[in-house]
Design an enzyme around this catalytic site. Structure first.
Site, PDB file in Angstrom:
ATOM      1  CG  ASP A   1      15.259  -0.643   4.652  1.00 40.35           C
ATOM      2  OD1 ASP A   1      16.236   0.065   4.923  1.00 40.35           O
ATOM      3  OD2 ASP A   1      14.748  -1.428   5.465  1.00 40.35           O
TER       4      ASP A   1
ATOM      5  CG  ASP B   1       2.693   0.640   7.343  1.00 38.90           C
ATOM      6  OD1 ASP B   1       3.613   0.523   6.500  1.00 38.90           O
ATOM      7  OD2 ASP B   1       2.305  -0.310   8.055  1.00 38.90           O
TER       8      ASP B   1
ATOM      9  CE  LYS C   1      -3.002  -2.449   3.234  1.00 44.22           C
ATOM     10  NZ  LYS C   1      -3.391  -2.487   4.666  1.00 44.22           N
ATOM     11  N   GLY C   2       2.120   1.087   0.370  1.00 47.61           N
ATOM     12  CA  GLY C   2       2.975   2.244   0.661  1.00 47.61           C
ATOM     13  C   GLY C   2       3.087   3.306  -0.409  1.00 47.61           C
TER      14      GLY C   2
HETATM   15  P1  5GP Z   1      13.336  -3.568   1.552  1.00 42.96           P
HETATM   16  O1  5GP Z   1      12.763  -4.790   0.940  1.00 42.96           O
HETATM   17  O2  5GP Z   1      13.960  -2.609   0.576  1.00 42.96           O
HETATM   18  O3  5GP Z   1      14.253  -3.858   2.708  1.00 42.96           O
HETATM   19  O4  5GP Z   1      12.160  -2.830   2.289  1.00 42.96           O
HETATM   20  C1  5GP Z   1      11.194  -2.214   1.597  1.00 42.96           C
HETATM   21  C2  5GP Z   1       9.937  -2.151   2.417  1.00 42.96           C
HETATM   22  O5  5GP Z   1      10.195  -2.083   3.823  1.00 42.96           O
HETATM   23  C3  5GP Z   1       9.221  -0.886   2.068  1.00 42.96           C
HETATM   24  O6  5GP Z   1       8.340  -1.098   1.002  1.00 42.96           O
HETATM   25  C4  5GP Z   1       8.522  -0.557   3.354  1.00 42.96           C
HETATM   26  O7  5GP Z   1       7.298  -1.241   3.416  1.00 42.96           O
HETATM   27  C5  5GP Z   1       9.406  -1.105   4.434  1.00 42.96           C
HETATM   28  N1  5GP Z   1      10.271  -0.063   5.002  1.00 42.96           N
HETATM   29  C6  5GP Z   1      11.607   0.018   4.963  1.00 42.96           C
HETATM   30  N2  5GP Z   1      12.061   1.092   5.608  1.00 42.96           N
HETATM   31  C7  5GP Z   1      10.974   1.731   6.073  1.00 42.96           C
HETATM   32  C8  5GP Z   1      10.779   2.928   6.836  1.00 42.96           C
HETATM   33  O8  5GP Z   1      11.687   3.663   7.217  1.00 42.96           O
HETATM   34  N3  5GP Z   1       9.492   3.242   7.123  1.00 42.96           N
HETATM   35  C9  5GP Z   1       8.428   2.484   6.740  1.00 42.96           C
HETATM   36  N4  5GP Z   1       7.232   2.892   7.084  1.00 42.96           N
HETATM   37  N5  5GP Z   1       8.581   1.357   6.015  1.00 42.96           N
HETATM   38  C10 5GP Z   1       9.836   0.991   5.687  1.00 42.96           C
HETATM   39 MG    MG Z   2       5.971  -1.296   1.551  1.00 46.93          MG
END
Ligand code: 5GP
Ligand code: MG
Length: 188
Positions: free
Chosen positions: A110, A166, A50-51
């Site tokens: 991230d 979120d 949803k982000g």
């Molecule tokens: P990745 O797979 O790149 O580690 O993480 C991506 C997902 O982790 C993002 O789509 C999000 O949902 C969540 N995420 C990573 N860092 C943050 C953050 O600082 N705040 C929030 N709300 N979600 C995050």
């Molecule tokens: Mg997300």
């Protein structure tokens, strides 16, 4: 946890990273970059739910080119504030992307795991191209080899919420981006 209003949400922020005005400037710049690169192309914008929903809604309204819109929903296993090693597709798009230039929209990069998996998945479906647009980029946290082709802003290694992002499904409706106070999620 009781009813949370806007005043209460502001109290949960350590600081504000991007105001509504900052975000508007970011969106306008990224939309112009996309317009420049996709002129005359058959563009499919795919939002990861949803982000990305607020960023995507603002972004496509600033774009002048025609585009089609789709949404996917994925989840990396495990709760909490970081993602883990498995990705489940909860809502998919059509499998045939022949003729389309696909632009994947995510809220934040991230570790890079989520975006790289989704990108890989879309690349196997005959699209002309698959590029990535992220609202935020936590560059220093990257463990997977992936970069955004369009990046709204680079953020430090802190847990951010608002403008679609979120914590435990809350704070998505904040019109700005803030760093959530550690006490909100620590010990949970
Ligand atoms: P990745 O797979 O790149 O580690 O993480 C991506 C997902 O982790 C993002 O789509 C999000 O949902 C969540 N995420 C990573 N860092 C943050 C953050 O600082 N705040 C929030 N709300 N979600 C995050
Ligand atoms: Mg997300």
């Amino acid at each position: 946890m009781g009813y949370i209003n806007m005043v209460d949400m502001r109290k949960d922020m350590e600081c504000i990273l991007f105001s509504e005005e900052d975000i508007q400037n970011i969106v306008n710049r990224v939309a112009a970059e996309i317009d420049r690169d996709y002129e005359g192309k058959k563009l499919l914008v795919v939002g990861v739910l949803k982000g990305s929903f607020i960023f995507m809604a603002d972004l496509v309204r600033q774009m002048k080119n025609k585009c089609e819109l789709e949404f996917m929903a994925v989840s990396s296993y495990g709760a909490g504030t970081t993602s883990s090693g498995q990705l489940a597709v909860k809502k998919d798009i059509s499998t045939d992307l022949t003729g389309y230039d696909v632009l994947l929209i995510e809220d934040i990069l991230d570790s890079g795991f989520t975006v790289s998996k989704v990108k890989e998945m879309l690349q196997q479906r005959n699209a002309n191209s698959v590029k990535v647009c992220v609202f935020l980029d936590k560059k220093e946290r990257r463990t997977v080899d992936i970069e955004g082709d369009y990046v709204g802003a680079v953020v430090p290694d802190a847990f951010v919420v608002g403008y679609g992002l979120d914590y435990a499904q809350l704070y998505r409706n904040l019109p700005y981006v803030g760093v959530l106070k550690k006490e909100i999620y620590e010990g949970k």
